[in-house]
Design a protein around this motif. Structure first.
Motif, PDB file in Angstrom:
ATOM      1  N   VAL A  27      11.097   4.289   0.665  1.00  0.00           N
ATOM      2  CA  VAL A  27      11.347   5.254  -0.667  1.00  0.00           C
ATOM      3  C   VAL A  27      10.504   4.766  -1.892  1.00  0.00           C
ATOM      4  O   VAL A  27      10.400   5.821  -2.933  1.00  0.00           O
ATOM      5  CB  VAL A  27      12.929   5.020  -1.209  1.00  0.00           C
ATOM      6  N   GLU A  28       9.567   4.082  -1.483  1.00  0.00           N
ATOM      7  CA  GLU A  28       8.476   3.524  -2.475  1.00  0.00           C
ATOM      8  C   GLU A  28       7.630   2.547  -1.682  1.00  0.00           C
ATOM      9  O   GLU A  28       7.803   1.879  -0.623  1.00  0.00           O
ATOM     10  CB  GLU A  28       9.050   2.740  -3.693  1.00  0.00           C
ATOM     11  N   ALA A  29       6.426   3.197  -1.774  1.00  0.00           N
ATOM     12  CA  ALA A  29       5.135   2.347  -1.409  1.00  0.00           C
ATOM     13  C   ALA A  29       3.831   2.207  -2.447  1.00  0.00           C
ATOM     14  O   ALA A  29       3.573   3.111  -2.947  1.00  0.00           O
ATOM     15  CB  ALA A  29       4.498   3.247  -0.141  1.00  0.00           C
ATOM     16  N   LYS A  30       3.567   0.843  -2.460  1.00  0.00           N
ATOM     17  CA  LYS A  30       2.460   0.693  -3.679  1.00  0.00           C
ATOM     18  C   LYS A  30       1.569  -0.215  -3.190  1.00  0.00           C
ATOM     19  O   LYS A  30       1.899  -1.087  -2.122  1.00  0.00           O
ATOM     20  CB  LYS A  30       3.091   0.629  -5.135  1.00  0.00           C
ATOM     21  N   ASP A  31       0.361  -0.308  -3.541  1.00  0.00           N
ATOM     22  CA  ASP A  31      -0.767  -1.093  -3.473  1.00  0.00           C
ATOM     23  C   ASP A  31      -0.241  -2.507  -3.738  1.00  0.00           C
ATOM     24  O   ASP A  31       0.456  -2.748  -4.586  1.00  0.00           O
ATOM     25  CB  ASP A  31      -2.282  -0.935  -4.140  1.00  0.00           C
ATOM     26  N   PHE A  32      -0.879  -3.369  -2.716  1.00  0.00           N
ATOM     27  CA  PHE A  32      -0.481  -4.977  -3.207  1.00  0.00           C
ATOM     28  C   PHE A  32      -1.793  -5.615  -3.197  1.00  0.00           C
ATOM     29  O   PHE A  32      -2.216  -6.411  -2.138  1.00  0.00           O
ATOM     30  CB  PHE A  32       0.258  -5.389  -1.778  1.00  0.00           C
ATOM     31  N   PRO A  33      -2.432  -5.555  -4.234  1.00  0.00           N
ATOM     32  CA  PRO A  33      -3.793  -6.214  -4.583  1.00  0.00           C
ATOM     33  C   PRO A  33      -3.597  -7.841  -4.237  1.00  0.00           C
ATOM     34  O   PRO A  33      -4.513  -8.404  -4.011  1.00  0.00           O
ATOM     35  CB  PRO A  33      -4.259  -5.847  -5.852  1.00  0.00           C
ATOM     36  N   GLU A  34      -2.511  -8.439  -4.481  1.00  0.00           N
ATOM     37  CA  GLU A  34      -2.557  -9.969  -4.384  1.00  0.00           C
ATOM     38  C   GLU A  34      -2.455 -10.386  -3.124  1.00  0.00           C
ATOM     39  O   GLU A  34      -2.735 -11.571  -2.788  1.00  0.00           O
ATOM     40  CB  GLU A  34      -1.422 -10.441  -5.238  1.00  0.00           C
ATOM     41  N   ALA A  35      -2.404  -9.580  -2.176  1.00  0.00           N
ATOM     42  CA  ALA A  35      -2.194 -10.072  -0.598  1.00  0.00           C
ATOM     43  C   ALA A  35      -3.560 -10.423  -0.066  1.00  0.00           C
ATOM     44  O   ALA A  35      -4.648  -9.882  -0.640  1.00  0.00           O
ATOM     45  CB  ALA A  35      -1.531  -8.825   0.043  1.00  0.00           C
ATOM     46  N   TYR A  40       0.368  -3.033   1.653  1.00  0.00           N
ATOM     47  CA  TYR A  40       1.436  -2.408   0.759  1.00  0.00           C
ATOM     48  C   TYR A  40       2.660  -3.109   0.349  1.00  0.00           C
ATOM     49  O   TYR A  40       3.207  -3.882   1.217  1.00  0.00           O
ATOM     50  CB  TYR A  40       1.633  -0.712   1.059  1.00  0.00           C
ATOM     51  N   GLN A  41       3.184  -2.770  -0.628  1.00  0.00           N
ATOM     52  CA  GLN A  41       4.663  -3.332  -0.993  1.00  0.00           C
ATOM     53  C   GLN A  41       5.515  -2.123  -0.671  1.00  0.00           C
ATOM     54  O   GLN A  41       5.375  -1.052  -1.330  1.00  0.00           O
ATOM     55  CB  GLN A  41       4.852  -3.995  -2.337  1.00  0.00           C
ATOM     56  N   THR A  59      -2.485  -0.453   5.811  1.00  0.00           N
ATOM     57  CA  THR A  59      -3.287   0.347   4.760  1.00  0.00           C
ATOM     58  C   THR A  59      -4.536   0.962   5.641  1.00  0.00           C
ATOM     59  O   THR A  59      -4.964   2.309   5.134  1.00  0.00           O
ATOM     60  CB  THR A  59      -4.225  -0.562   3.792  1.00  0.00           C
ATOM     61  N   GLU A  60      -4.808   0.889   6.879  1.00  0.00           N
ATOM     62  CA  GLU A  60      -5.764   1.382   7.719  1.00  0.00           C
ATOM     63  C   GLU A  60      -5.420   2.958   8.019  1.00  0.00           C
ATOM     64  O   GLU A  60      -6.318   3.958   8.169  1.00  0.00           O
ATOM     65  CB  GLU A  60      -6.222   0.783   8.622  1.00  0.00           C
ATOM     66  N   ARG A  61      -4.247   3.223   8.306  1.00  0.00           N
ATOM     67  CA  ARG A  61      -3.686   4.301   8.831  1.00  0.00           C
ATOM     68  C   ARG A  61      -2.633   5.340   8.074  1.00  0.00           C
ATOM     69  O   ARG A  61      -2.659   6.509   8.142  1.00  0.00           O
ATOM     70  CB  ARG A  61      -2.890   4.089  10.171  1.00  0.00           C
ATOM     71  N   TYR A  62      -2.401   4.590   6.736  1.00  0.00           N
ATOM     72  CA  TYR A  62      -1.392   5.259   5.865  1.00  0.00           C
ATOM     73  C   TYR A  62      -1.698   5.306   4.373  1.00  0.00           C
ATOM     74  O   TYR A  62      -2.352   3.966   4.092  1.00  0.00           O
ATOM     75  CB  TYR A  62      -0.156   4.776   6.190  1.00  0.00           C
ATOM     76  N   THR A  63      -1.486   6.097   3.807  1.00  0.00           N
ATOM     77  CA  THR A  63      -1.709   6.259   2.190  1.00  0.00           C
ATOM     78  C   THR A  63      -0.188   5.733   1.802  1.00  0.00           C
ATOM     79  O   THR A  63       0.724   6.145   2.271  1.00  0.00           O
ATOM     80  CB  THR A  63      -2.150   7.371   1.569  1.00  0.00           C
ATOM     81  N   GLY A 100      -6.929  -1.939  15.966  1.00  0.00           N
ATOM     82  CA  GLY A 100      -6.447  -2.891  15.433  1.00  0.00           C
ATOM     83  C   GLY A 100      -5.554  -2.657  14.299  1.00  0.00           C
ATOM     84  O   GLY A 100      -5.021  -3.476  13.639  1.00  0.00           O
ATOM     85  N   ALA A 101      -5.446  -1.308  13.920  1.00  0.00           N
ATOM     86  CA  ALA A 101      -4.583  -0.855  12.873  1.00  0.00           C
ATOM     87  C   ALA A 101      -3.370  -0.561  13.396  1.00  0.00           C
ATOM     88  O   ALA A 101      -2.966  -0.332  14.571  1.00  0.00           O
ATOM     89  CB  ALA A 101      -5.240   0.501  12.480  1.00  0.00           C
ATOM     90  N   ILE A 102      -2.417  -0.800  12.381  1.00  0.00           N
ATOM     91  CA  ILE A 102      -0.829  -0.562  12.824  1.00  0.00           C
ATOM     92  C   ILE A 102      -0.558   1.012  12.790  1.00  0.00           C
ATOM     93  O   ILE A 102      -0.603   1.482  11.735  1.00  0.00           O
ATOM     94  CB  ILE A 102      -0.156  -1.675  12.121  1.00  0.00           C
ATOM     95  N   VAL A 103       0.190   1.049  13.957  1.00  0.00           N
ATOM     96  CA  VAL A 103       1.052   2.461  13.970  1.00  0.00           C
ATOM     97  C   VAL A 103       2.485   2.162  13.565  1.00  0.00           C
ATOM     98  O   VAL A 103       2.998   1.449  14.506  1.00  0.00           O
ATOM     99  CB  VAL A 103       0.697   3.181  15.411  1.00  0.00           C
ATOM    100  N   LEU A 104       3.224   2.699  12.629  1.00  0.00           N
ATOM    101  CA  LEU A 104       4.713   2.211  12.532  1.00  0.00           C
ATOM    102  C   LEU A 104       5.555   2.770  13.715  1.00  0.00           C
ATOM    103  O   LEU A 104       5.060   3.724  14.435  1.00  0.00           O
ATOM    104  CB  LEU A 104       5.188   2.956  11.315  1.00  0.00           C
ATOM    105  N   ALA A 105       6.632   1.967  13.970  1.00  0.00           N
ATOM    106  CA  ALA A 105       7.448   2.223  15.037  1.00  0.00           C
ATOM    107  C   ALA A 105       8.536   3.038  14.111  1.00  0.00           C
ATOM    108  O   ALA A 105       9.126   2.676  13.216  1.00  0.00           O
ATOM    109  CB  ALA A 105       8.300   0.998  15.608  1.00  0.00           C
ATOM    110  N   GLN A 106       8.806   4.073  14.903  1.00  0.00           N
ATOM    111  CA  GLN A 106       9.677   5.007  14.070  1.00  0.00           C
ATOM    112  C   GLN A 106      10.746   5.940  15.132  1.00  0.00           C
ATOM    113  O   GLN A 106      10.315   6.033  16.274  1.00  0.00           O
ATOM    114  CB  GLN A 106       8.929   6.295  13.640  1.00  0.00           C
ATOM    115  N   PRO A 107      11.872   6.335  14.622  1.00  0.00           N
ATOM    116  CA  PRO A 107      12.719   7.098  15.590  1.00  0.00           C
ATOM    117  C   PRO A 107      12.123   8.650  15.847  1.00  0.00           C
ATOM    118  O   PRO A 107      11.218   8.925  14.964  1.00  0.00           O
ATOM    119  CB  PRO A 107      13.886   7.048  14.924  1.00  0.00           C
TER     120      PRO A 107
END
Length: 118
Positions: A27-35, A40-41, A59-63, A100-107
């Motif tokens: 429901v919310e996604a934002k940058d996590f510059p401290e990581a 993303y958070q 972050t490599e595959r998704y905004t 090496g980029a992550i692709v989300l696991a989804q139904p």
């Protein structure tokens, strides 16, 4: 030269059942510059389990805009993990692609938030 395929160590059915994997909607996604590594958070709606936070290195595959509304599979019983000043409560799952980029696991079809992987 022929190499053997990767064979994971077997576990019992009871061991597998201890892993709580549920579907939730981002429901919310934002940058996590401290990581330390780009992340993303996320805030994930897990239905009856409520809203849970997660730090995700996707972050490599998704905004952030693309992530909102996606249903994802989350491990909910790994315990909390402190990442800087952020407390990650669930692990959003995915697979590493050939780069090496992550692709989300989804139904593959919508399911109720909080539904458990069977």
């Amino acid at each position: 030269m022929h190499t053997q395929p990767e064979q994971p160590e077997p576990i019992t059915w009871q061991h597998f059942e201890q892993t709580d994997i549920r579907v939730g909607t981002i429901v919310e996604a934002k940058d996590f510059p401290e990581a330390r590594r780009p992340a993303y958070q996320l805030l994930v709606d897990l239905g009856p389990m409520g809203m849970k936070k997660s730090s995700a290195q996707i972050t490599e595959r998704y905004t952030p805009e693309e992530l909102v509304g996606l249903q994802v599979l989350c491990v909910t019983n790994l315990g909390k993990k402190q990442i800087g000043r952020f407390m990650s409560e669930v692990l959003v799952t995915g697979f590493e692609d050939e780069n090496g980029a992550i692709v989300l696991a989804q139904p593959t079809a919508p399911v109720p938030n909080g539904a458990k992987l069977k």
